[in-house]
Design a protein around this motif. Structure first.
Motif, PDB file in Angstrom:
ATOM      1  N   LEU A 242      55.011  60.930  49.094  1.00 33.81           N
ATOM      2  CA  LEU A 242      55.253  59.542  48.708  1.00 33.81           C
ATOM      3  C   LEU A 242      54.258  58.598  49.389  1.00 33.81           C
ATOM      4  O   LEU A 242      53.758  57.656  48.768  1.00 33.81           O
TER       5      LEU A 242
ATOM      6  N   MET B 157      51.005  58.884  47.617  1.00 33.57           N
ATOM      7  CA  MET B 157      51.051  58.185  46.332  1.00 33.57           C
ATOM      8  C   MET B 157      50.886  56.678  46.528  1.00 33.57           C
ATOM      9  O   MET B 157      50.132  56.013  45.798  1.00 33.57           O
TER      10      MET B 157
ATOM     11  N   TYR C  83      55.782  58.844  41.112  1.00 30.59           N
ATOM     12  CA  TYR C  83      55.998  60.006  41.977  1.00 30.59           C
ATOM     13  C   TYR C  83      56.286  61.257  41.153  1.00 30.59           C
ATOM     14  O   TYR C  83      55.757  62.339  41.430  1.00 30.59           O
TER      15      TYR C  83
END
Length: 808
Positions: free
Chosen positions: A129, A132, A182
């Protein structure tokens, strides 16, 4: 069925009581087994599988058994292998995640996954995460990856994809967009997280009728352990897999205890047991025979849990003796509670009980610090079960690293720990360049910053330097507890953890670090003045109000090379303490040494006998000869967050039920009139749970008072006894009278300075922010207010020291 006996082996049922035997030998139909604490549910579950196989009703390949831990699955398989002379290789037994992973591996194409898909654990998911967010150029301070992780996992556990989530505000819309991004990244990389395993498997079965039919025809018996801890998606998965609603549905054998459902914060829904009862119409068998605890302990548990309305209902009983009464202790403070614990534990060990058979339970991890210190000081080995000792916890080590750098900027270990925590744009490559500069010039990492070339990286590093310099400058005249509070706040640690979805406990631990500094402050002041430490602690509990103007000129903390040695308080001469305090140590240095000693000393080896410490949540499934349940005060246990929801209070009561039923022979319950929490002295009312226990099963070790007398209101006077360099020069408190006062309810309060507070008033507090006064108790110096803060919930604050500001 060929190859299987037509009648069960007698040994399988020999050692079962009538209720257990009834459960094990039920016909093939839905069943709900209400298994009370210590009633032998694992034996029933395992024997049920063995009995079905031994009687020829099913082969091992026709059984699906769901457990909540891999350890439980391995233990049950081991037992089965000794009970039935049949190979269990074809039996499917494991956790929800493990079984779903097995299905996805077998049908990866239909699940739209690569054959070599990998699983992300929680840390890997968080890293993905963060990667990202960096790729999208998102400011992680505004959108913390940890909070996004919680949002995504919670949605998946509800069976929701990004497109299924109702968008009602900008924050939700942004989170949904990140969820979609995601998921795209995970598909591209061929990875799945834990929550995705179950959701993807549910979608596989739901969307592919052939695959679903295959498993419904194969698994004729589905057995589920700890059914009360299932979440919404897990229950939906079980219904789908078992063929709910079809004439050929599998026999679901659900084992659980709604009275022990304590994981609502993880998404568990105790309502699933009632849904199961209403939808499957199962045969219900109650396992009420307890094989763990003595009678008085069970009577206490039964009376307590009877106050919950939303329960299926059962009553534990035992053939054992009633045993000893449940001991109840009321302490003046959390420090006195810890001292009493140590005395009782010493007696238990002296009576021949193994330390490992003694457990100390608490509602919040932050409570452990005072108890750990007492055990440490008494040289009693202890182990924090399922967690870390206080000074080993990550958030505490982060805060201590900042403090260590303020005392010694050349501490490279502390530097590396916090230079980019919370994140400030200093990456791994930048640190490699910095380390190269430090090595080339033979200086510390901190001093090597001056030689870094200009640019974004250099600017970020210089920003870190300026932060440390500011903290040193601003705190140089502060007493030690205020230094800790300032650093925790201005370093960004507090905000960082407040933004985490499950950061509340870490914030509480950081608050407790201030309490640790305060306790150390008091002890050292007492030693310097030749006072009794316990008496000094009692004096300070109400008078804890260190001001920024307090004199600590000897404890200056500059970034000069001589700052740690040039200014030496005269009062340090000849003093020895647990922190190995020497004459050239500042108060901060002494506290850091003390923290290191408590973190490193008395470390128990894996097999060493040691007292067990843990939260009540961590204690589920365990049992001990003697159990101490501490901190039984309103707002702590039950927790203040549960005060306004019936379901929340009922879960707190179930948690207390779990705590009580961990004890086999001896149970201690304790609470304190005053407790340092979140940097404030709290005057506590005893927990309502104590009033829900049967009086005939209790032995009060201290005189029982009415609830209104739950906090000791004492009068205090000023005295100038603080040691130079540690406390205030004047105005330290000494005790005049410790007689408890009955709290009187009123609607207003006016201080000696003319400051007025009243019920309904909106106020501001420097630590807790905005709030509203909802009740006032006591008079004069003993007055306290019950305040509902917008961000921190309910707090009891002493009005004489709270420094509340009225909001116009």
């Amino acid at each position: 069925m060929q190859g299987y006996n037509s009648s069960p082996m007698p040994d399988l049922l020999t050692y079962l009581n009538p209720e257990q035997r009834e459960a094990v030998t039920l016909p093939a139909q839905p069943a709900l087994i209400l298994a009370g604490a210590g009633s032998g549910k694992t034996r029933v579950l395992t024997t049920r599988i063995a009995w079905l196989i031994e009687t020829g009703q099913v082969s091992p390949s026709g059984v699906l058994a769901v457990t909540f831990t891999n350890k439980a699955a391995k233990s049950m398989l081991l037992r089965l292998s000794t009970m039935v002379p049949v190979s269990m290789r074809t039996l499917w037994m494991g956790t929800f995640h493990g079984l779903c992973h097995r299905m996805l591996r077998a049908h990866y194409r239909d699940a739209n996954l690569p054959a070599t898909f990998q699983i992300l654990d929680m840390q890997d998911q968080l890293a993905a995460l963060k990667r990202m967010l960096r790729g999208l150029n998102v400011d992680e301070e505004k959108h913390p990856a940890k909070r996004l992780q919680g949002f995504i996992n919670s949605a998946k556990e509800q069976g929701l994809r990004a497109g299924d989530i109702e968008v009602t505000d900008h924050t939700t819309r942004t989170s949904v967009e990140f969820y979609e991004a995601y998921q795209t990244q995970c598909l591209r990389e061929g990875v799945v997280d834990f929550a995705e395993l179950l959701l993807r498997c549910y979608e596989l079965l739901h969307q592919h009728e052939v695959i679903l039919t295959h498993y419904q025809q194969r698994f004729r018996h589905v057995l589920v352990d700890e059914f009360q801890d299932t979440n919404r998606l897990q229950y939906a998965w079980l219904k789908l897999l078992s063929g709910y609603g079809k004439p050929t549905a599998a026999a679901v054998f659900a084992v659980g205890d709604d009275d022990q459902s304590i994981y609502g914060f993880r998404g568990a829904e105790v309502e699933n047991m009632r849904h199961f009862e209403q939808q499957f119409h199962p045969v219900m068998v109650k396992l009420e025979q307890n094989y763990r605890s003595h009678g008085h302990i069970l009577d206490a548990a039964n009376h307590l849990i009877a106050h919950n309305n939303q329960r299926l209902g059962k009553n534990l009983r035992t053939d054992a003796v009633h045993g000893e009464l449940v001991r109840v202790m009321e302490a003046g403070s959390d420090g006195q509670e810890a001292a009493w614990l140590v005395d009782e534990i010493r007696q238990l060990i002296g009576q021949g009980h193994a330390s490992s058979e003694i457990a100390i339970l608490y509602r919040s991890n932050a409570q452990s610090r005072v108890i750990e210190h007492a055990l440490f000081s008494a040289a009693i080995p202890y182990r924090v079960y399922g967690g870390l000792r206080f000074f080993e916890r990550a958030e505490i080590k982060h805060a201590l690293a900042y403090l260590r750098l303020m005392e010694n900027p050349d501490d490279d270990t502390a530097f590396m720990r916090v230079v980019n925590f919370p994140t400030r744009g200093i990456g791994a490559r930048s640190l490699e360049h910095l380390q190269a500069q430090a090595k080339e010039r033979d200086v510390s990492l901190f001093r090597a910053i001056a030689f870094m070339p200009g640019g974004k990286t250099s600017s970020a590093l210089l920003g870190f330097v300026r932060l440390l310099e500011k903290m040193c400058s601003e705190t140089k005249v502060m007493p030690l507890p205020d230094v800790v509070t300032y650093v925790v706040t201005h370093s960004g640690l507090l905000t960082h953890y407040q933004n985490e979805r499950e950061g509340q406990e870490r914030v509480a631990n950081l608050d407790e670090l201030t309490n640790a500094a305060n306790a150390f402050f008091i002890e050292e002041t007492a030693r310097l003045n030749g006072q009794d430490v316990v008496r000094a602690e009692r004096k300070a509990e109400v008078s804890f109000d260190f001001s920024a103007s307090a004199s600590m000129s000897q404890a200056t903390m500059f970034f000069s090379e001589s700052s740690a040695t040039d200014a030496v308080p005269d009062a340090f001469e000849g003093v020895a303490s647990d922190a190995a305090l020497t004459e050239d140590m500042t108060p901060l240095a002494a506290f850091l040494s003390h923290a290191s000693l408590e973190a490193g000393d008395h470390q128990v080896q894996l097999n060493q006998d040691a007292v067990q410490m843990m939260t009540v949540h961590a204690a589920k499934g365990l049992e001990f000869i003697a159990v101490f349940v501490t901190g039984l005060e309103e707002g702590l246990f039950p927790h203040e967050n549960s005060a306004f929801e019936a379901s929340g209070l009922e879960e707190e009561r179930r948690l207390m039920y779990v705590a009580i039923t961990r004890a086999r022979a001896r149970l201690y319950l304790s609470f304190a009139q005053t407790r340092m929490l979140h940097g404030q002295v709290r005057y506590n009312l005893r927990s309502r749970f104590l009033d829900e226990l049967p009086e005939e099963s209790l032995k009060w070790l201290t005189p029982r008072r009415s609830p209104e007398q739950g906090f000791a209101a004492a009068r205090w006077r000023s005295d100038s006894t603080s040691a130079q360099g540690w406390g205030r020069n004047k105005g330290a408190a000494t005790q005049e009278s410790s007689l408890p006062k009955v709290a009187s309810h009123t609607t207003s309060y006016v201080s000696a300075e003319g400051v007025a507070h009243y019920v309904g008033q909106e106020i501001f507090h420097n630590k807790f922010g905005e709030g509203a006064v909802i009740a006032i108790e006591g008079r004069d110096e003993n007055a306290r207010a019950h305040i509902r803060f917008k961000r921190h919930g309910l707090k009891w604050l002493a009005l004489s020291v709270a420094k509340l500001t009225a909001i116009n």
